[in-house]
Design a protein around this motif. Sequence first.
Motif, short mmCIF file in Angstrom:
data_model
loop_
_atom_site.label_atom_id
_atom_site.label_comp_id
_atom_site.label_asym_id
_atom_site.label_seq_id
_atom_site.Cartn_x
_atom_site.Cartn_y
_atom_site.Cartn_z
N LEU A 54 0.84 -1.20 0.00
CA LEU A 54 0.00 0.00 0.00
C LEU A 54 0.87 1.25 0.00
N ALA A 55 0.27 2.37 -0.32
CA ALA A 55 0.97 3.65 -0.23
C ALA A 55 -0.06 4.76 -0.04
N VAL A 56 0.36 5.79 0.66
CA VAL A 56 -0.48 6.99 0.78
C VAL A 56 -0.33 7.76 -0.53
N VAL A 57 -1.44 8.10 -1.13
CA VAL A 57 -1.39 8.81 -2.42
C VAL A 57 -1.79 10.28 -2.28
N GLY A 58 -2.31 10.63 -1.10
CA GLY A 58 -2.66 12.03 -0.85
C GLY A 58 -3.22 12.20 0.54
N VAL A 59 -3.22 13.45 1.01
CA VAL A 59 -3.76 13.78 2.34
C VAL A 59 -4.73 14.94 2.15
N PHE A 60 -5.96 14.75 2.65
CA PHE A 60 -7.04 15.71 2.35
C PHE A 60 -7.95 15.91 3.56
N ALA A 61 -8.75 16.97 3.51
CA ALA A 61 -9.84 17.15 4.47
C ALA A 61 -10.85 16.01 4.23
N TYR A 62 -11.64 15.73 5.25
CA TYR A 62 -12.53 14.55 5.24
C TYR A 62 -13.35 14.41 3.95
N GLU A 63 -14.07 15.45 3.61
CA GLU A 63 -15.00 15.36 2.47
C GLU A 63 -14.29 15.12 1.15
N ILE A 64 -13.10 15.73 1.00
CA ILE A 64 -12.34 15.56 -0.23
C ILE A 64 -11.79 14.13 -0.30
N ALA A 65 -11.27 13.66 0.83
CA ALA A 65 -10.75 12.28 0.90
C ALA A 65 -11.85 11.29 0.54
N GLU A 66 -13.03 11.52 1.12
CA GLU A 66 -14.18 10.65 0.87
C GLU A 66 -14.54 10.63 -0.62
N THR A 67 -14.50 11.79 -1.23
CA THR A 67 -14.81 11.90 -2.67
C THR A 67 -13.78 11.15 -3.51
N LYS A 68 -12.50 11.30 -3.17
CA LYS A 68 -11.42 10.60 -3.92
C LYS A 68 -11.62 9.09 -3.82
N VAL A 69 -11.86 8.61 -2.60
CA VAL A 69 -12.05 7.16 -2.40
C VAL A 69 -13.23 6.67 -3.23
N ALA A 70 -14.33 7.41 -3.20
CA ALA A 70 -15.53 7.01 -3.95
C ALA A 70 -15.25 7.02 -5.45
N GLN A 71 -14.55 8.04 -5.94
CA GLN A 71 -14.23 8.13 -7.38
C GLN A 71 -13.38 6.95 -7.82
N VAL A 72 -12.34 6.63 -7.03
CA VAL A 72 -11.44 5.53 -7.38
C VAL A 72 -12.19 4.20 -7.34
#
Length: 113
Positions: A77-95
Amino acid sequence: MSLIPHIMSKSPSGPGSDASVLTKTKTKSARPPLYKVMLLNDDYTPMEFVVHILERFFGIGHAQAFEIMLTVHKKGLAVVGVFAYEIAETKVAQVMDFARRHQHPLQCTMEKE
Ligand code: TYC
């Protein structure tokens, strides 16, 4: 009796009005908690697909995207970015949505930093 309405005649009472309670004024500026977004390795998702995900949803250039993909491939695994909650949630959902639509088992998760 005074003609001035006795609004001021009563001492403060109720929650928080006791002057004997020590208080500390907050001086910290509001720092929203940050969330790490991580990609997980699997044996089936094509390497180029992962590179594409990193370019498309995380705005990472091709060379660095390839490096990050290789890190996930080798380390799990690897960290690909660090974001505020809502943005992180959106990235996860998009991927997750993009991977599912292409029938790849790629997993993307988030975790409080
Ligand atoms: N391990 C995959 C392969 O060999 C490549 C891969 C890299 C998959 C990163 C997922 O998050 C991942 N095809």
